[in-house]
Design a protein around this motif. Sequence first.
Motif, PDB file in Angstrom:
ATOM      1  N   UNK A 152      32.870  33.838  32.680  1.00 48.27           N
ATOM      2  CA  UNK A 152      33.978  34.369  31.892  1.00 48.27           C
ATOM      3  C   UNK A 152      33.629  35.727  31.280  1.00 48.27           C
ATOM      4  N   UNK A 153      32.358  35.947  30.982  1.00 55.35           N
ATOM      5  CA  UNK A 153      31.923  37.212  30.383  1.00 55.35           C
ATOM      6  C   UNK A 153      31.857  38.330  31.418  1.00 55.35           C
ATOM      7  N   UNK A 154      31.423  37.987  32.627  1.00 52.42           N
ATOM      8  CA  UNK A 154      31.111  39.010  33.631  1.00 52.42           C
ATOM      9  C   UNK A 154      32.206  39.234  34.665  1.00 52.42           C
ATOM     10  N   UNK A 155      33.093  38.262  34.860  1.00 48.00           N
ATOM     11  CA  UNK A 155      34.126  38.384  35.890  1.00 48.00           C
ATOM     12  C   UNK A 155      35.497  38.534  35.266  1.00 48.00           C
ATOM     13  N   UNK A 156      36.391  39.321  35.878  1.00 47.78           N
ATOM     14  CA  UNK A 156      37.789  39.282  35.454  1.00 47.78           C
ATOM     15  C   UNK A 156      38.441  37.984  35.939  1.00 47.78           C
ATOM     16  N   UNK A 157      39.566  37.651  35.332  1.00 47.78           N
ATOM     17  CA  UNK A 157      40.228  36.384  35.673  1.00 47.78           C
ATOM     18  C   UNK A 157      40.619  36.317  37.149  1.00 47.78           C
ATOM     19  N   UNK A 158      41.059  37.444  37.722  1.00 45.55           N
ATOM     20  CA  UNK A 158      41.476  37.388  39.120  1.00 45.55           C
ATOM     21  C   UNK A 158      40.303  37.093  40.050  1.00 45.55           C
ATOM     22  N   UNK A 159      39.088  37.535  39.675  1.00 40.63           N
ATOM     23  CA  UNK A 159      37.919  37.222  40.509  1.00 40.63           C
ATOM     24  C   UNK A 159      37.585  35.738  40.400  1.00 40.63           C
ATOM     25  N   UNK A 160      37.686  35.179  39.217  1.00 41.37           N
ATOM     26  CA  UNK A 160      37.439  33.747  39.040  1.00 41.37           C
ATOM     27  C   UNK A 160      38.402  32.946  39.908  1.00 41.37           C
ATOM     28  N   UNK A 161      39.685  33.307  39.865  1.00 44.33           N
ATOM     29  CA  UNK A 161      40.688  32.600  40.660  1.00 44.33           C
ATOM     30  C   UNK A 161      40.440  32.786  42.149  1.00 44.33           C
ATOM     31  N   UNK A 162      40.060  33.988  42.553  1.00 46.91           N
ATOM     32  CA  UNK A 162      39.796  34.273  43.959  1.00 46.91           C
ATOM     33  C   UNK A 162      38.651  33.407  44.491  1.00 46.91           C
TER      34      UNK A 162
END
Length: 250
Positions: A152-162
């Motif tokens: 959550x600190x290092x990735x944007x939300x769209x990368x997490x979802x991807x």
Amino acid sequence: MSRVRARSARRALGTIATAVAGLIALLLVAMLLAVLSFRIIDPPTSAVMLEARAQAWWEGDRRYRTDYRWSSLEQISPQTALAVIASEDQQFPFHAGFDFNSIRAAVRAHEQGARLRGASTITQQVAKNLFLWSGRSFIRKGLEALFTVLIETCWPKERILEVYLNVSEFGYGIYGVEAAARRFFHVPAAGLSAEQSALLAAVLPNPRRLHANGPSRYVLTQRDRILQQMANLGGAAYLRSIRPSQARVR
């Protein structure tokens, strides 16, 4: 003599404490480097895939094959992104990795006699699927929490979802929306409809027992529930809360 022994014991304890602290520091650095690398590098595999492959080898299942095909978020239907959020984590755009309201609700329901249900967020599931082994030990849960915070600190939300859409299991040996879409519906991930997306989301809790192709009555009921939740969220426009400048609406 006793003083000498006491000093020796203190030195030994100090050495052990220093070694443990060093190992913990190395572990944290390794975790951080892994998370940072996968922010820009698409994972070639995951811990869940490796574990499944090892289990198949151990059991002598020579038919097992890993079907894993990466697709960027732009190549995946917005309906699919919305379906997994509606099914798994409706607060995904707004929380910082942990949905404490869902956790409290699950605990209260369990106290009233209901079966204890999971309240893992999409970020927590990415941490588990990508980096960790299966199980319920305290060590694993602690590592999961650490990975969740780092992601959550290092990735944007769209990368997490991807990453979630690409490493989640949708059937035995089938990982990622692209592989599932082609295997079950004979279309690319970009061409998935709302109904097909909801079917895929419906099997996520137990992809070895639930099937998107030839779905049971239970899966169809879950599909309809997810479709309703997708509508309640406002349709694919809801994705603007994750990527306001790039959200596509269909």
